[in-house]
Design an enzyme around this catalytic site. Structure first.
Site: not given
Ligand code: RIB
Ligand code: CA
Length: 315
Positions: A242
């Site tokens: 992500h």
């Molecule tokens: O939902 C994904 C996010 O949550 C990303 O930033 C991952 O590192 C977690 O922090």
């Protein structure tokens, strides 16, 4: 490259955070000036140590790391994501300790000083809970106003949640902070699950940067827990990094297709807490809309990430 964009990453490393930081360090378009840490995937002390070690892994222990909020603004949210990122946050990989110490300034002070002293606009990539950014808005609004672009990894317009049925982890970890940020008027791009979930880094892509050398090999090792979790939980042969997609947008503005929308965060204490309600009716005259990422070319985004990470061992 002289016209590099000054960059700050606010982060909770975290496996995909680590990849995102490495991506920034491999990208000549940006100049990583500061890393600030925030509670999230694991506890603040651990994410801060992880940030130091990831920078050192890439030979960049010169980049200052300042620790920020250890908890959300209003309602305690003690649940972490160790089951996804590993108890220590880097997939069970023990990186060599950095020779650098944590910056003695609180994250908000370090960020405010950098913003107020920078002659050119600074891009801030916020890839953890938004507590530090909300605190910056409250403590030093003049500094916050100097943010050129705020690229946030968080939320979901129409893909539901990943930590609850309704909420994405970063927003869920501090909904009140997210609400403050999304209504602040800052020039914000919201990179949510709608564009991150389709962007899958395959094991073949991981193998490419793993073969490049020790940095790529360490990055692949950090990812392995993510790969195992995705395979066991979703039956997929790849991982969704992500935060790396948010950094791609920060590094190359316009990578993602965005639409200007008002975003309301559910700050109630019910089942919907942390949900991002994207208003598709119209944009309010209040000027508080944000650019919501709705379109991505997954193959191009993954190729960008893999090819850049493979460069790290050439540096
Ligand atoms: O939902 C994904 C996010 O949550 C990303 O930033 C991952 O590192 C977690 O922090
Ligand atoms: Ca993160």
């Amino acid at each position: 490259m002289t016209d590099r964009t000054p960059l700050v990453i606010d982060t909770d490393p975290g496996i995909d955070d680590a990849l995102a930081v490495l991506l920034a360090l491999a990208s000549p378009e940006v100049d990583l000036r500061l890393v600030t840490t925030v509670h999230g995937n694991v506890e603040l002390a651990q994410v801060t140590e992880n940030a130091l070690r990831v920078l050192h892994l890439a030979g960049r222990s010169d980049v200052p790391v300042a620790a920020g909020a250890r908890a959300s603004l209003i309602h305690p949210q003690p649940e972490r994501a160790g089951h996804v990122h590993g108890a220590a946050g880097l997939g069970g990989v023990e990186l060599p300790p950095s020779p650098a110490a944590v910056d003695p300034r609180p994250a908000v002070v370090a960020l405010a000083e950098l913003l107020l002293s920078s002659p050119e606009p600074v891009t801030v990539a916020a890839i953890g809970p938004l507590t530090n950014i909300a605190l910056l808005l409250a403590v030093s609004p003049d500094a916050a106003a100097r943010i050129g672009r705020l690229v946030v990894m968080g939320g979901s317009a129409g893909r539901g949640g990943n930590v609850t049925a309704a909420a994405e982890f970063n927003i869920w970890s501090d909904p009140e902070a997210a609400q403050a940020v999304f209504t602040s008027g800052l020039p914000t791009v919201l990179v949510g699950l709608d564009v991150t979930l389709p962007t899958v880094l395959t094991v073949e892509g991981i193998a490419r940067f793993a073969a490049a050398g020790p940095v790529g090999r360490s990055a692949a090792a950090i990812l392995q827990q993510y790969v195992d979790h995705a395979r066991d939980a979703y039956g997929t042969a790849g991982v969704v990094v992500h935060d790396a997609l948010a950094l791609t947008e920060a590094i190359v503005p316009g990578t993602l297709g965005t639409v200007r929308r008002d975003v309301v965060v559910d700050t109630t204490l019910g089942a919907g807490r942390g949900q991002t309600l994207v208003d598709r009716r119209s944009v309010s005259a209040a000027g508080t809309a944000v650019e919501v990422a709705e379109h991505v070319d997954p193959a191009a985004a993954v190729e960008f990430l893999v090819s850049r990470l493979a460069r790290l061992d050439l540096a």
